[in-house]
Scaffold this active site. Structure first.
Site, PDB file in Angstrom:
ATOM      1  CD  GLU A 182      -3.098  -0.846   0.181  1.00 31.30           C
ATOM      2  OE1 GLU A 182      -3.089   0.222  -0.469  1.00 31.30           O
ATOM      3  OE2 GLU A 182      -3.965  -1.725   0.033  1.00 31.30           O
TER       4      GLU A 182
ATOM      5  NE  ARG B 108      -3.795   2.955  -0.369  1.00 31.20           N
ATOM      6  CZ  ARG B 108      -5.110   3.033  -0.149  1.00 31.20           C
ATOM      7  NH1 ARG B 108      -5.673   4.209   0.002  1.00 31.20           N
ATOM      8  NH2 ARG B 108      -5.857   1.940  -0.083  1.00 31.20           N
TER       9      ARG B 108
ATOM     10  CG  ASP C 159      -6.341  -6.499  -7.260  1.00 32.57           C
ATOM     11  OD1 ASP C 159      -5.294  -6.761  -6.646  1.00 32.57           O
ATOM     12  OD2 ASP C 159      -7.177  -5.672  -6.830  1.00 32.57           O
TER      13      ASP C 159
ATOM     14  CD  GLU D 192     -10.973  -1.166  -8.240  1.00 30.15           C
ATOM     15  OE1 GLU D 192      -9.970  -0.991  -7.530  1.00 30.15           O
ATOM     16  OE2 GLU D 192     -12.138  -0.821  -7.882  1.00 30.15           O
TER      17      GLU D 192
ATOM     18  CB  THR E  47      -2.613  -0.814  -9.119  1.00 33.21           C
ATOM     19  OG1 THR E  47      -3.880  -1.458  -8.970  1.00 33.21           O
ATOM     20  CG2 THR E  47      -1.996  -0.555  -7.753  1.00 33.21           C
TER      21      THR E  47
END
Length: 550
Positions: free
Chosen positions: A158, A162, A293, A450, A536
């Site tokens: 994460e 981010r 994913d 998404e 992503t």
């Protein structure tokens, strides 16, 4: 008759006429058959002005009428207003915290307390033209020390997507005008790289950063996305800083994943959880949604970021797509009998593979991923698959009373043989969900990006304005139910008119969801997919820039 006269004439003017005919024919061929004419038939073209080793992702867009432009700009402005509303709420109530609580006006710090929303939103502020807000955020960024977390452990994945992605994306989209962005990215990258200090080079998923100079120990039950979704960020950091260690580090991880691909219980796919001690990839549960994913998403994108200088990532993607086509993707019975494809989860047993028709909002990125892969592979059939996958998520938005897709729902897969038509009997057996859902396992909407991500990509690679209409309907529904006086909030039940909001707004609402809506209504050269790879978290990394030898 004109053509016949030209060909039969024996007069002195016949040579001039023949030259004229030849010029007309050449112009006809160039205009109608060479790349750039059609928005829907240029799958094999190469963009003029780009070296031959690069990839053409976007279609050739035709000029828009003044009426279409007015509508597009109005919608773009409404997205910008929505973004600014949520951003101002964050500034007022949660500045320098990770997230705002959009109902109570409080703040929380689930991601180390380095101001996740601020860093995650940097490139969005720049893209949306909010330059005063961008510069104010840059000043605040200077106060953040990325060597000292405000928690005992750091979530490596994460933090990478981010924070590191946010810094690199802002640096690239602003053409490197602000050195502090790369300085902070290198500072953070060097800190995160300590989590790679294991015997096999696979980082721990959570870094207990105060354990200095210790060789870290791998774990079991690690989500495969946590180790397989670091490639873009550390590759781009290596390209921009010239520090090869970052790329070498993620290459070790991907070599393990590459080696395991053919030996899993479903060859081509990776189980959702792995043991990083070995490593071992012997799990029996497979998904393209949560837990796995972005591992798949990053394969074609890494191929683009490396400008195709190695085929490792493309081969891994192609193998995975082949298996996903065979096992994950399925048609379902729906009212209206739409020709769309859903993405389900899998369980592998000794006697075969079982499909669970649980469809996740998180899995809606797959349509966009397959679309990008179709352009790389120059495959019209893959593009058709991408459209069908994206349309299943659009269908899910259209078939709730709120116009918003549930987090997780189930549908009835079509039989292997026989009819796949929706009948009155099907409607009576769907537990009251006559829209086509056989069950809604999680009815919330968590402000996720998404579905609009894939809609945006479909628009950019086909040029079909129907995708803008689909996206606009999604935007209006989402804004209708999530807007609060302070910002935007997740909602608990999209299948009920009595929507209740929850006190949560993750950083990806600004970093991804609203950014994708804005880009859907932007000019095609704004964050062109021919020039940028989006991680992503929708952070744009520049392609064909600072490449190094592999």
């Amino acid at each position: 008759m004109f053509w016949r006269r030209c060909l039969l004439s024996r007069s002195p003017n016949s040579k001039r006429q023949l030259r004229f005919v030849a010029i007309v024919i050449i112009f006809f061929v160039i205009f109608f058959f060479l790349p750039g004419y059609s928005s829907y038939q240029d799958i094999n073209t190469t963009r003029p002005g780009v070296n031959s080793s690069s990839f053409r992702i976007q279609t050739t867009f035709q000029p828009e009428s003044s009426a279409v432009r007015r509508i597009r700009l109005d919608r773009q402005q409404q997205v910008r207003k929505a973004f600014l509303h949520a951003w101002k709420g964050y500034k007022e109530f949660a500045w320098l915290h990770d997230e705002i609580l959009p109902l109570s006006g409080g703040a929380k710090d689930p991601y180390v307390g380095w101001a996740a929303t601020l860093v995650d939103s940097l490139d969005a502020l720049y893209i949306l033209g909010l330059h005063d807000e961008f510069h104010q955020a840059l000043k605040a960024l200077d106060m953040i020390d990325f060597t000292k977390p405000h928690s005992e452990r750091v979530p490596v994945f994460e933090t990478t997507i981010r924070y590191l992605g946010g810094l690199l994306g802002a640096y690239d989209i602003s053409d490197g005008k602000y050195p502090i962005l790369l300085e902070k990215a290198d500072e953070l990258g060097d800190f995160l790289f300590r989590a790679f200090n294991t015997t096999n080079g696979i980082p721990v998923p959570y870094y207990w950063w105060q354990k200095v100079d210790e060789v870290l120990v791998g774990e079991s039950g690690v989500l495969v996305a946590q180790i397989g979704s670091l490639t873009l960020e550390f590759t781009r950091l290596a390209q921009l800083t010239g520090k090869r260690k970052y790329f070498d580090g993620i290459s070790k991880i991907m070599d393990h994943i590459d080696k395991a691909q053919n030996g899993t219980q479903i060859p081509g796919l990776w189980p959702s959880q792995v043991d990083t001690v070995g490593p071992s990839f012997g799990g029996s549960q497979f998904t393209l949604g949560a837990w796995a994913d972005s591992l798949y998403e990053y394969l074609p994108k890494q191929h683009l970021l490396l400008d195709g200088k190695t085929n490792q990532y493309l081969k891994m993607y192609q193998f995975a797509l082949e298996s996903a086509n065979k096992h994950h993707f399925f048609r379902a019975k729906t009212p209206g009998n739409q020709d769309i494809l859903f993405t389900g989860d899998l369980s592998a047993y000794r006697d075969g593979i079982s499909l669970r028709s649980d469809v996740q909002h998180l899995g809606c990125f797959v349509g966009g991923m397959v679309g990008l892969g179709a352009r790389i592979n120059k495959s019209p059939s893959e593009l058709r698959t991408a459209i069908r996958l994206t349309d299943s998520c659009v269908w899910a938005y259209q078939n709730t009373i709120t116009g918003i897709m549930p987090e997780i729902f189930s549908v009835e897969p079509c039989p292997a043989e026989g009819s796949c038509k929706w009948t009155a009997e099907d409607a009576s057996s769907t537990s009251g969900h006559d829209q086509g859902f056989t069950a809604v396992r999680d009815s919330s909407y968590q402000l996720r990006p998404e579905a609009i991500e894939s809609v945006f990509i479909m628009y950019r690679i086909t040029g079909d304005p129907v995708w803008q209409e689909k996206g606009w309907n999604m935007f209006r529904a989402i804004m209708n139910y999530t807007t609060t006086p302070i910002a935007n909030a997740r909602i608990n039940d999209v299948t009920s008119e009595n929507v209740r909001q929850a006190d949560s707004m993750e950083s990806f609402w600004l970093a991804e969801t609203l950014k994708y809506f804005f880009l859907l209504f932007s000019e095609p050269d704004v964050v062109s997919l021919d020039d940028f790879v989006l991680n992503t978290e929708a952070h744009p990394f520049r392609q064909r820039d600072n490449l190094f030898a592999l």
